[in-house]
Scaffold this active site. Structure first.
Site: not given
Ligand code: UT7
Length: 306
Positions: A96, A233, A263
């Site tokens: 990225c 980014h 992204n």
């Molecule tokens: O380009 C550089 C690289 N990438 C990034 O910069 C991405 C960096 N990370 C992020 O943007 C965020 O961490 C994410 C968008 C990937 C995730 O957001 P988050 O607020 O950190 O959520 P999380 O991973 O803590 O997940 C929260 C909940 C989980 O469920 P439980 O364990 O609380 O029951 C996940 O399983 O959301 C669930 N979850 C989803 N639910 C619905 C994860 N993906 C999804 C989804 N739809 N697509």
């Protein structure tokens, strides 16, 4: 591809995706459409906009982590398609952060006098390396390409000069497991799929981004109040908002395209530049701050005058 199009593919919702990321849609390359196809289109658009032809270019640098083939470099294919028989072309790979690394490389070639006019492209087809059964990653990424032309010109050596003012690159391989592709020619002999511990990437992102931006400020004596535009980014609107807030960058100076592109890795910054340039926000002489962070980890900033 709209968020609603994931319903029935993975267990997710438009509401979750918008709330957690700010993404509303992303573009997916059509069947058979490659990174080189997208890169060529972006290159031709940039060349038309700048009024240059292939014969005016000395070098092509293409940032991608989704090349057409393991080799030759996708940049060489683009060079051939543009009808460029002279000069050189190569790819850079910093995921990225790819566009920031490529633009920094171009700046070094210009400063040393090795090249006078360089085509810098960010192009990706991340849809090809996604695990479409993994809801934690497949909703986040999209395909696209953007390009800029960088040209040598004499300045006075002050921050009023137009062009790239300062660049700051960083990387740290200790974070590999947090964002990687689980395949490669030398290991699995497969292409592999993207794997990410999103929460862990998120945890590091704001600190890393703000560190390299503070390096840019220290090198130039400029600061957030001097900026006209912040073009980060585009990974997650929450990361962008938190970084801007920490640095004291006013929300109206932040260019956001993650909602329409998702992204797109190395393509995200040049795509955002294209949007802000086309809609008239970016004007000659504007002070523009770019930053990126991604797999590796890699991260970096470029401060430039448009
Ligand atoms: O380009 C550089 C690289 N990438 C990034 O910069 C991405 C960096 N990370 C992020 O943007 C965020 O961490 C994410 C968008 C990937 C995730 O957001 P988050 O607020 O950190 O959520 P999380 O991973 O803590 O997940 C929260 C909940 C989980 O469920 P439980 O364990 O609380 O029951 C996940 O399983 O959301 C669930 N979850 C989803 N639910 C619905 C994860 N993906 C999804 C989804 N739809 N697509």
């Amino acid at each position: 591809m709209k968020n609603a199009d994931f319903e029935g593919v993975v267990d997710t919702s438009d509401e979750w995706i918008v709330q957690r990321t700010g993404i509303r849609q992303r573009h997916i390359a059509s069947e058979g459409e490659t990174t080189a196809d997208l890169a060529e289109k972006a290159a031709r658009a940039a060349m038309k906009d700048a009024g240059v032809t292939a014969s005016d270019l000395d070098l092509i640098i293409l940032a991608t982590s989704t090349p057409n083939y393991t080799f030759p470099a996708t940049a060489v294919e683009v060079q051939h398609r543009l009808g460029m028989k002279h000069g050189a072309a190569f790819d850079t790979q910093a995921v990225c952060s790819g566009f920031v690394f490529a633009l920094t490389t171009a700046d070094q070639f210009i400063r040393t006098g090795q090249a006078r006019r360089i085509l810098v492209i960010g192009a990706e087809t991340f849809s090809r390396i996604l695990d479409w059964t993994d809801r934690t990653t497949c909703v986040l990424f999209g395909d696209g390409a953007g390009a800029v032309i960088v040209e040598a010109s004499e300045g006075v050596g002050s921050s009023d000069d137009r062009g790239v003012l300062t660049c700051h690159l960083r990387s740290d391989g200790a974070h590999r497991e947090k964002l990687y592709v689980d395949g490669g020619p030398s290991t699995t002999q497969t292409v592999g799929c993207l794997r990410m511990e999103g929460k862990e990437v998120f945890r590091h992102a704001v600190g890393m981004i703000t560190d390299v931006i503070e390096d840019a400020y220290a090198a130039t004596g400029l600061g957030s109040d001097d900026l006209d535009w912040f073009v980060p980014h585009q990974a997650n609107k929450r990361i962008i908002d938190a970084s801007a807030k920490k640095l004291g960058i006013a929300p109206e100076k932040v260019v956001i395209t993650v909602d329409i592109h998702g992204n797109t890795s190395a393509a995200s910054i040049p795509l955002a530049l294209a949007v802000a340039s086309k809609d008239g926000r970016l004007k000659p002489g504007d002070l523009v701050l770019l930053e990126a962070m991604g797999g590796g980890f890699t991260w970096g900033s470029v401060l430039l005058r448009w």
